[in-house]
Each structure stands twice: as structure tokens, then as C-alpha cells.
Design an enzyme around this catalytic site. Structure first.
Site, PDB file in Angstrom:
ATOM      1  CB  SER A 600      -0.952  -0.038   1.196  1.00  0.00           C
ATOM      2  OG  SER A 600      -1.929   0.964   1.085  1.00  0.00           O
ATOM      3  CG  HIS A 714      -5.760  -1.966   0.039  1.00  0.00           C
ATOM      4  ND1 HIS A 714      -4.927  -1.760  -1.045  1.00  0.00           N
ATOM      5  CD2 HIS A 714      -5.185  -1.312   1.082  1.00  0.00           C
ATOM      6  CE1 HIS A 714      -3.907  -0.997  -0.672  1.00  0.00           C
ATOM      7  NE2 HIS A 714      -4.038  -0.725   0.607  1.00  0.00           N
TER       8      HIS A 714
END
Length: 740
Positions: A600, A714
Site C-alpha cells: 500500500s 486491498h
């Protein structure tokens, strides 16, 4: 899909020189998430990743990690609701998971009996949707209902198709263990988008038994540029969603709008939250919600501050210095402080605030949780965990500011062990859950009671202890400090065999395969924690594991975070590079044996290590990353992070381009081998970031391995099997590249 077929659907290779911004992006086609050409490219790269790594013990590592993830000996994380402890559980038999419950007495036993409330595997099979658990919110019965023996009955369950942030919400009857259909007045947020996919970003929150706050995609103009809800409404049971009454509508460029009701008896409050940007918000207390006489009262604190309520108390956590207008003596409270005031007095204009915590050069506040009578705060001192119990005066309106607040301690046994504290039921109880974990210390879960000064300290009752998933004999965990280019001391943790962590001859370049992990963003600290996967896949194979506490994170509070924001982003990367050099200087490893990894925002970090500091590393793993910082604000939730990185569509591009790996890549330079991983279902950080830089590097003939999971959002994986596979790919890649 064959390589030959790919040639018919993919554009020509990109230029190998650094990308400019005036011409077309040669790999823009990879931003089409479900595009035929893009998915064909993904399948081909996935096949090649398996071909490349399948011979390096991949299956054995995957099996070892899967054993950890599926182990029945793991500690079931629980939340107490009424007479039950609720837990969400995945294992080999229940890949998508069970939401289940038991009693405290049963939980104390070695083999608790669990009652299934919701079986996601059965639901997914029945509905033909790959549901992923996103959590549940339960409605607290009123005191009258509890006194009459009525159970906790109503829950709002969030489910995601495939693991995306976009999800649906359904009302679940906890007694009958079934969803309440809309035909029976049940609340359902089952948004179907124009492309036929399910879900929207947002949610439902209980107001009372027959109404909820709803913040979701209501149609054109009701979402923010990041795709989050811009409008919150009050929705009454038995009425169409179209008839829900608007409670608050944010500005077109806001980030997120939501509302909730605190149902603490005697202190019921309706709270509306307006997130203007990532670090700017406004909080309102609403009265007479949903009526023509509705009133919103703004809580008058800086937009950068966070506020919370507990009974008669208001808490304010500061991200910047604050001199409240009208405060006695024109006092200034420093950033990172935690302040308290009686709610009613503050709303009436008083600015007499009590300082509950004020940071020093080495300390920061990382958490606070209320019990019924106490506030337990978690403090870091040079990234070492400390717990304090603060007890407010019984009468919030009595005495001068600060009078009556008392302090005691919850002991922490080891500097390199993290103790996370969480209230069991802040409405009714002073009980707390204590989770203890360290790099070499398997986790334990204990039940304790917060108490004020003078009261006997409670002896925690250890309820569950996780087993040791790897042999820690001969392993050590230590903390070191590196010096960044501007002189800043940067802490980091090193875990590995004692002879590798403390080499006999520090002047000789080390050969230990070493992985350096980091994040460095959004004021998130990285703390010691036990990982059976790291232990089995890396430490047990002679690897050294390192965690860098670089600027941009929250290890030293707001100042540490803000030191690497926007135009100062380079400091996070300089810190990480400084740790890499320090590891070499100590003789632990050398560049050929040193890897970097991050996901991320940490993927952006790893991408910058790859493109800015390639000489420091022998391999890099880049997971669910941001990489194209020119386009990031136009991809999914990217616009919500401009406070962190800047706006590349303005003059900010002058500094944003200095940490945009997609634009920093130069085909004429040498780069270490790199593994990119992402998820097709990631609707937070667009998979196009990883796809495009991988394609650009491949076109230049670089050593690139790429793997994209079709599910997982994610988090990268929707099941334990997928998580084990993704992790095994990374560990196999690192071991092959760094251990020879």
C-alpha cells in the site's frame, strides 16, 4: 493465454527512458481493471510467476503458512455482546468464514462449544457470490428491554463481493439467525452499480430499533471524488430508501460523510462526522434528527483534531498546536496532546481543558479506550509500549480543570512486547481485554480490570495462549537506531539468530539474507508482534527480519508523521535507506543479501527503494502499491490521499514527481529483481499501479516477477488459502534472490 496471443491484444513495448507527462501513457490500457487485454496480460504474468517460483520450495512454504493461518490453536479474537462472545473464524473447512458465538465460561475451556450465527461459505454457495466478511454492528437494547430479559437481537452485517471496499449491508436477526428481508421491514443496502457489480462504499449505523443512518451511493452527485458517501440520511423501518430524510450533505470535494448514535443510557448522542480531507474533519452533535427542527451543533476544535465522547466527557486529540480562543491564560496545547473537558461546559463556551497526555521528545500517544469508570491510554516511549489508567472525577463539573483526575499504571513486562488494550463493554464494565505479543513471544489474550490509584491491581486472567509456530531458540530481537541524512535518529527492530544479529566481526560484510520492512505513512506505527508466517518462512530458514520505524509513521506522534508529508516525503525514503546502510555497517548483511518490502503506502516506499536506491538492495517486493503518482488522484480512492502526498494536477507535481516510481524508472539503470503483487478486486489502490510499472520494466528487459490475485481487495486475499499462496510467493522470491 499464450504469449503469442498476447501480442495480438497488447500495445507495443513502452519506451525505456523515464516517462514524461506531455505524451500519452503507453500502458494506460492496463488501468482497465476488467479489460480483456489487461486480464490476458495478468494471466500470462501469473503463469510466469508460478513457473519461475514453483521450483523454489513454494509448495512447502505455502503449506507451512497455511498451517498457521488455519490452525485451531490460534486465539479466537472475541467481542463481548450481552451474554455472548462473538468471533469471526476462518480455517481450512470454512474458507470464507463463520460468524459464531459462545459464552465466557465456554471460552475459558480448552475446547469451547461455538454456535454458528452466519456461515459465509454456505451463503456464498447459495447466492453465487464470493462474499467476504466486513464486520457487523449490533444494536444495544435499552435498559428497560434488558431488565425485561430481552436479548440482543438486531445486527447490521457488512459483506463484500470478492473483498472490495464496496460492500452491502443486511439486517440479521441474532435470535432466529436469519436475514430480515426488506419485505418484512428489514434494512438492506444492496446497491447494484451500472456495471452490474454489487456494493458501494459506505454503510448503515443504528439510530434506534426502527431507524438507521445510511451513507452510501444514492446516485449521481452523492459520492465524493474518492467514491465515498457525501450524504447521510435517516432511514425509518418500513419506508423506501428513497424516502430517507437528509441529515447532512457535505461539499462536493469532501472525503466522507457519516453519522452514528451513541446509546449509552442517559448520555444518548447523535454524532455527524464530516471528513473534509484525510486529516481535516468536523464533528457535529445533532438534535431532533430528521425533523424540520433539526439542529447541528459543531464541536469547536481544530479541523485537524479528533474528538470522542464518553458519558459526560469530551476528549480532544491534537495533530497540531492549539491555542483555544477564550482559554484561561491563552494557553497553547502542543500537537500530540490528549485533552479532556466536560461536554456540556465545552459546548456552553468553556475552554477549561485538562491535559491527560502531553508528548515529549521520545513519547507519543497511540491509543485510548474508555471503560465504565476509567480511560486507559497507550503510550510509546522510543517505540516501547506503556499503559496508563486515568480516572476522572466522579462529578465532571466539580473543581478546577484537572482536579480529581488520577493516574495509575498497567505494567508491561518486556520492552519488546506490545500489549494492546480494549474495553470489554465501556457502558457497563471496567473489564479490559489485554493482548500481548512480540516478535518472539506468541500471543496471549487475558481478561483484566482497570482500576484507579489505591485499588488493588487486578491480576490478569490468561484466557488463551497461542502456540509457538516456530522454534525461537537461538533467536533474538533487538532495537537499533540509524542516523538519517539530516541527523534524525531512526529506530528499527532486528530479529534473527543471535550470531547473525550480533556478528563477531562487524567490519566484515554480512551475508545473512535480510528483509527490511517498512510503511512510513498516515501516522501508523509499526510495533512488535508475533508472526508464525515470518518465523516459519524466513527466520527458520536463517533469514533476518527488520522493521524500520521511519518518518511518516506514528511512532513519535504527529510530528513524526508530518515530517514526511507532501514535499517532505523524501525523508521517509531517506530514513529507510539509512536503516539499510546501518544494517550493512553493522555487518549483519550486504546489499546483495538485503531485500526491501512494503504494501500500500509501503508499496510506494518499496517502489522508491527500487527506483531511487537500487544499489542498496538485492531484491524488492512491492505489494498493492501506489506507483503512478501523476494519475493516483484519478484512480479509485486516490483523491482522498492528497493531504498525504499532494495534488499532482497542480504545482505540487514539482515535488510529487520526485517520488513517483513510474516516472523515476530509467531503462538505462540497473535494478534489483522485483516482485509486484496486487489484487484485481482492490478498489482502494488501483491494480493499474503495479501493472503499469511491471510492464514498463519488462519492456526494458528488467528482472520482474508479477502476480495478481483475482480476489481479496486491498488486503490482497479473500481466504486463508489465497493469503498463504500470496505470502509463499513473496518468501520464495526473497529466499531465492537473497540467500542464493
Amino acid at each position: 493465454m499464450t504469449a503469442e496471443h498476447l501480442e495480438t491484444v497488447t500495445p507495443a513495448p513502452a519506451p525505456t527512458t523515464p516517462l514524461g507527462t506531455a505524451g500519452p501513457d503507453p500502458f494506460a490500457w492496463l488501468e482497465e481493471v476488467e479489460g480483456d487485454a489487461a486480464l490476458a496480460w495478468v494471466r500470462e504474468r501469473d503463469d510466469r510467476a508460478h513457473d519461475a517460483l514453483g521450483g523454489g520450495g513454494l509448495d512447502a512454504i505455502e503449506e507451512a503458512i497455511r498451517e498457521v493461518l488455519d490452525s485451531d490453536a490460534r486465539i479466537p479474537d472475541v467481542s463481548r455482546v450481552g451474554d455472548h462472545l462473538y468471533n469471526f473464524w476462518r480455517d481450512a473447512t470454512h474458507e470464507r468464514g463463520l460468524w459464531r458465538r459462545t459464552t465466557l465460561d465456554e471460552y475459558r475451556t480448552d475446547d469451547p462449544r461455538w454456535e454458528t450465527v452466519l456461515d459465509l461459505d454456505a451463503l456464498a454457495e447459495a447466492e453465487g457470490v464470493s462474499w467476504v466478511w466486513h464486520g457487523a454492528s449490533l444494536l444495544r437494547p435499552t435498559p428497560e428491554q434488558l431488565a425485561a430479559g430481552e436479548p440482543w437481537r438486531r445486527a447490521l452485517v457488512d459483506l463484500s463481493p470478492g473483498g472490495s471496499d464496496a460492500d452491502v449491508t443486511r439486517e440479521l436477526d441474532l435470535v432466529e439467525k436469519r436475514f430480515v428481508p426488506a419485505a418484512e421491514g428489514g434494512f438492506e443496502r444492496d446497491t447494484a452499480r451500472s456495471d452490474g457489480s454489487l456494493g458501494a462504499k459506505g454503510g448503515l449505523a443504528w439510530a434506534d430499533e426502527d431507524s438507521v443512518y445510511v451513507f452510501t451511493d444514492f446516485g449521481a452527485g452523492t459520492t465524493t471524488p474518492s467514491g465515498y458517501p457525501r450524504v447521510v440520511k435517516l432511514w425509518r423501518r418500513g419506508t423506501p430508501l428513497a424516502d430517507a430524510v437528509v441529515v447532512y450533505e457535505g461539499a462536493a470535494d469532501d472525503m466522507y460523510i457519516s453519522a452514528r448514535r451513541s446509546r449509552t443510557p442517559g448520555f444518548e448522542r447523535d454524532v455527524v462526522s464530516r471528513s473534509i480531507a484525510f486529516y481535516r474533519q468536523e464533528t457535529f452533535l445533532a438534535e431532533r434528527v430528521g425533523t424540520p427542527d433539526q439542529v447541528l451543533v459543531k464541536v469547536d476544535v481544530p479541523e485537524s483534531a479528533e474528538v470522542g465522547f464518553h458519558r459526560e466527557w469530551l476528549l480532544v486529540e491534537l495533530r497540531e498546536d492549539w491555542t483555544p480562543a477564550g482559554a484561561p491564560g491563552e494557553v497553547t496545547y502542543p500537537a500530540g496532546s490528549l485533552l479532556a473537558a466536560p461536554v456540556d461546559a465545552f459546548l456552553a463556551g468553556s475552554r477549561e481543558l485538562t491535559v491527560l497526555f502531553e508528548p515529549t521528545g521520545t513519547t507519543s500517544l497511540v491509543g485510548a479506550t474508555w471503560t465504565r469508570h476509567h480511560l486507559v491510554v497507550t503510550v510509546l516511549d522510543d517505540v516501547k509500549n506503556r499503559l496508563h489508567v486515568l480516572t476522572p472525577p466522579a462529578d465532571a463539573s466539580a473543581g478546577a480543570p484537572g482536579a480529581g483526575w488520577e493516574r495509575s499504571e498497567l505494567p508491561v513486562s518486556d520492552d519488546l512486547v506490545t500489549v494492546a488494550v480494549r474495553a470489554v463493554d465501556p457502558v457497563e464494565s471496567d473489564a479490559v481485554w489485554l493482548t500481548t505479543t512480540g516478535y518472539l513471544t506468541p500471543s496471549t489474550l487475558a481478561l483484566s480490570t482497570a482500576s484507579g490509584p489505591g485499588a488493588p491491581a487486578a491480576t490478569p486472567e490468561v484466557l488463551k495462549s497461542a502456540p509457538a509456530f516456530f522454534d525461537a531458540r537461538g533467536l533474538v530481537a533487538v532495537q537499533h537506531f540509524a542516523t538519517s541524512v539530516d541527523g534524525t535518529r531512526v529506530p528499527y527492530f532486528v530479529v534473527g539468530r543471535s550470531d547473525l544479529v550480533h556478528p563477531a566481526d562487524p567490519g566484515t560484510p554480512g551475508t545473512a539474507p535480510t528483509l527490511l520492512y517498512g510503511y512510513g505513512g498516515f501516522e501508523i506505527p509499526l510495533l512488535p508482534g508475533y508472526s508464525g508466517s515470518v518465523g516459519r518462512a524466513w527466520l527458520a530458514r536463517g533469514g533476518v527480519y527488520v522493521v524500520a520505524n521511519i518518518r511518516g509513521g506514528g511512532e513519535y506522534g504527529p510530528r513524526w508523521h508530518q515530517a514526511a508529508l507532501r514535499s517532505a516525503r523524501h525523508r521517509a525514503y531517506e530514513d529507510f535507506a539509512a536503516v539499510a546502510r546501518d544494517l550493512v555497517a553493522r555487518g549483519i548483511t550486504s546489499p546483495a543479501h538485503l531485500g526491501a518490502q512494503g504494501g500500500s503506502n509501503g508499496g510506494l516506499l518499496a517502489g522508491n527503494m527500487l527506483t531511487q536506491y537500487p544499489e542498496l538492495f538485492g531484491a524488492v517486493v512491492v505489494q498493492v502499491p501506489l506507483l503512478d503518482m501523476k494519475r493516483y488522484t484519478h484512480l479509485l480512492a486516490g483523491a482522498s490521499w492528497m493531504a498525504e502526498y499532494g495534488d499532482p494536477d497542480t504545482d505540487d507535481w514539482d515535488f510529487v514527481r520526485t517520488f513517483s516510481p513510474y516516472h523515476l524508472f530509467d531503462g538505462a539503470r540497473d535494478y534489483p529483481p522485483v516482485l509486484f503483487t496486487t489484487s484485481t478486486k482492490d478498489d482502494r489502490v488501483h491494480p493499474g499501479h503495479a501493472r503499469k510499472l511491471a510492464a514498463l520494466m519488462l519492456a526494458a528487459g528488467k528482472d520482474v516477477t508479477y502476480y495478481e490475485n483475482v480476489e481479496g481487495g486491498h488486503g490482497g486475499a479473500a481466504t486463508n488459502a489465497q493469503a498463504a499462496h500470496m505470502a509463499a510467493l513473496a518468501w520464495t522470491f526473497l529466499h531465492e534472490r537473497l540467500a542464493g
